[in-house]
Each structure stands twice: as C-alpha cells, then as structure tokens.
Motif scaffolding. Sequence first.
Motif, mmCIF file in Angstrom:
data_model
loop_
_atom_site.group_PDB
_atom_site.id
_atom_site.type_symbol
_atom_site.label_atom_id
_atom_site.label_comp_id
_atom_site.label_asym_id
_atom_site.label_seq_id
_atom_site.Cartn_x
_atom_site.Cartn_y
_atom_site.Cartn_z
ATOM 1 N N ARG A 50 79.032 -34.594 32.452
ATOM 2 C CA ARG A 50 80.001 -34.204 31.430
ATOM 3 C C ARG A 50 79.432 -34.290 30.021
ATOM 4 O O ARG A 50 79.978 -34.971 29.143
ATOM 5 N N ARG A 105 89.254 -47.458 43.857
ATOM 6 C CA ARG A 105 89.712 -47.140 42.505
ATOM 7 C C ARG A 105 88.587 -47.407 41.515
ATOM 8 O O ARG A 105 87.960 -48.458 41.535
ATOM 9 N N TRP A 106 88.349 -46.440 40.625
ATOM 10 C CA TRP A 106 87.282 -46.583 39.652
ATOM 11 C C TRP A 106 87.714 -47.520 38.523
ATOM 12 O O TRP A 106 88.802 -47.386 37.962
ATOM 13 N N PRO A 115 88.519 -45.650 30.650
ATOM 14 C CA PRO A 115 89.364 -44.467 30.836
ATOM 15 C C PRO A 115 88.533 -43.249 31.222
ATOM 16 O O PRO A 115 87.328 -43.179 30.956
ATOM 17 N N GLY A 116 89.182 -42.281 31.827
ATOM 18 C CA GLY A 116 88.490 -41.111 32.326
ATOM 19 C C GLY A 116 87.727 -40.342 31.270
ATOM 20 O O GLY A 116 86.677 -39.759 31.565
ATOM 21 N N HIS A 117 88.233 -40.332 30.036
ATOM 22 C CA HIS A 117 87.554 -39.544 29.007
ATOM 23 C C HIS A 117 86.210 -40.148 28.606
ATOM 24 O O HIS A 117 85.423 -39.510 27.908
ATOM 25 N N ILE A 128 83.963 -41.081 30.880
ATOM 26 C CA ILE A 128 83.008 -40.787 31.953
ATOM 27 C C ILE A 128 82.079 -39.657 31.519
ATOM 28 O O ILE A 128 82.524 -38.614 31.056
ATOM 29 N N VAL A 135 79.345 -43.840 38.831
ATOM 30 C CA VAL A 135 80.047 -43.271 37.681
ATOM 31 C C VAL A 135 79.437 -43.852 36.410
ATOM 32 O O VAL A 135 79.358 -45.072 36.250
ATOM 33 N N TYR A 157 79.685 -44.458 32.489
ATOM 34 C CA TYR A 157 80.648 -44.528 31.380
ATOM 35 C C TYR A 157 79.920 -44.654 30.044
ATOM 36 O O TYR A 157 78.946 -45.393 29.922
#
Length: 268
Positions: free
Chosen positions: A29, A81-82, A86-88, A90, A102, A104
């Motif tokens: 990403r 569960r990750w 927060p997802g943003h 990643i 993952v 971060y």
Amino acid sequence: MPEGDTVWLTARRLDDALRGRTLVRCDLRVPRLATVDLRGRAVREVVARGKHLLTRVEGGLTLHSHLRMDGAWRVFDIGERWRGGPGHQIRAILGNDQRIAVGYRLPVLDLLRTDQERRVVGHLGPDPLGPDWDREEALRRLRSQPERPLGDALLDQRNLAGVGNVYLAELCFLARVTPWLPVGELPDAEAMLTTAQRLLTANRERFDRTTTPPAERRSRLYVYGRAGRPCLRCGTPVRVTADTHGEPGRERPTYWCPRCQLGPPPPR
C-alpha cells in the motif's frame, strides 16, 4: 524503538512464517508499488542487515523495508484478529496458506532485484548481529573521524549497523563518557564495540531490551528514558537534552548521568 536487535528478531519471526511457502496474498500500500503482485512466488528467506529488512522471493526480487522510529511487522495465523494499529496504518500484507505478515507504519518500502541489494544496504558498516561481524573494520570506521562527537559516530550506520539512540545512551554510560566526547579521546573503543555486540546479542531474542544486570534491575536501562530519575550507580538525576545527535531534521533526545560520565557537556 526499533534497533538492530528488534529488527533481527522481526526478521526471524517473518522468516519462520514465510520462508519456503508460496505467497497467496500480496498487498503493498504505497503508490509506487500499488500494482506489484508477488502472489505465486515462494519466499526464499527474510534477513536483517542493521536496521534494514530484506524479504527475498523467487524470481530474484527483494522487498526492502525499514522500521525507522515506529514501524513494525506483525505475524498472525489465518483467521486471527490483526493487532498492530488501525487499518489506515497498514503498508504491506504478505500471506501464505498458514500465516499473514502485516507491516504497519513502514516509512520505507521498496522492491528491487536481489542482486542489487547493495543499493540500499551497501553503505552500512559491520553488523554486530551479522554472520560477518568484523570488529576491527568497525573500529577503523569509527576512528576515521577522531574529532567527531561519539554519539554522532555511533548513530552513523556507515560505522556500525544497528546501533540506535537507546544503545547510544547505554554504551556511553557503560563506558563512563558523555556522548559529546570526541571519538579520538575515547579511552577504549575496542571495549565499547565488544560491549555493543554483547548487548545486541543478549537482547536479540526479546523485545523488552535490557542492559542492566539482575542486581541493578530496578530499571531495564541505565539512563535511556530515565530523565530526572536517580542514576542507578550514583543517585544523581539523569539528564536529557534534545536535538544534539542524529541527522538534521531527525535529531533524537540524549540521556546521560552528569556525574558518572566524563567528557564535554552538550553544546548550548
């Protein structure tokens, strides 16, 4: 704070989860890698070089990442569960049929050919946790600028790969000198490098970094993060000053005991 020991342990955990398995999920990403798809390629290995992580995959490619101040890789089982932010935050997802890694808050993430890794790590000095650790070469590099403040020289990854701000403070305390002492005036540079290698090795199997012996275990660290608290040896309040070491724009706070550590004070 990620330093060489944290990065080494991160690499080992990523290697355990990904090595030898084919990627079935790949999501990078960052804009320049948004169209990259590594699915169908097996991960050959994940290794650390100083503070850099190199994930080597089939086809002669390497995903290079750097954690800097607060980046992190987390490994989860499929369906777990990750937990890591927060997802943003990643920046990268690499998964096989058993585990998912993952990334971060990764400030550095790029893809290059494995035979071109020197572009991103070729400038680094000897790595105390590397299989080719060379204390004499690290000593030569450290002494190449004898007038340079010790703290700056220790943070310079071209001299010694993997030492960061925590170890800067702790190594100077253990050597009983201030971080502003010129390198050429350091009484025993060989001993400092030996201590650096010993501490990094002792801490590479755990994230709760510790530099104090059991008899002094009122704190895991001697001076880092202990501003205003009594020195474990003499009771003098530990001091901190900001913006005296590190690259311009990325200066770090420096901790020291004004009684135990001899040498110049911080510049005004």
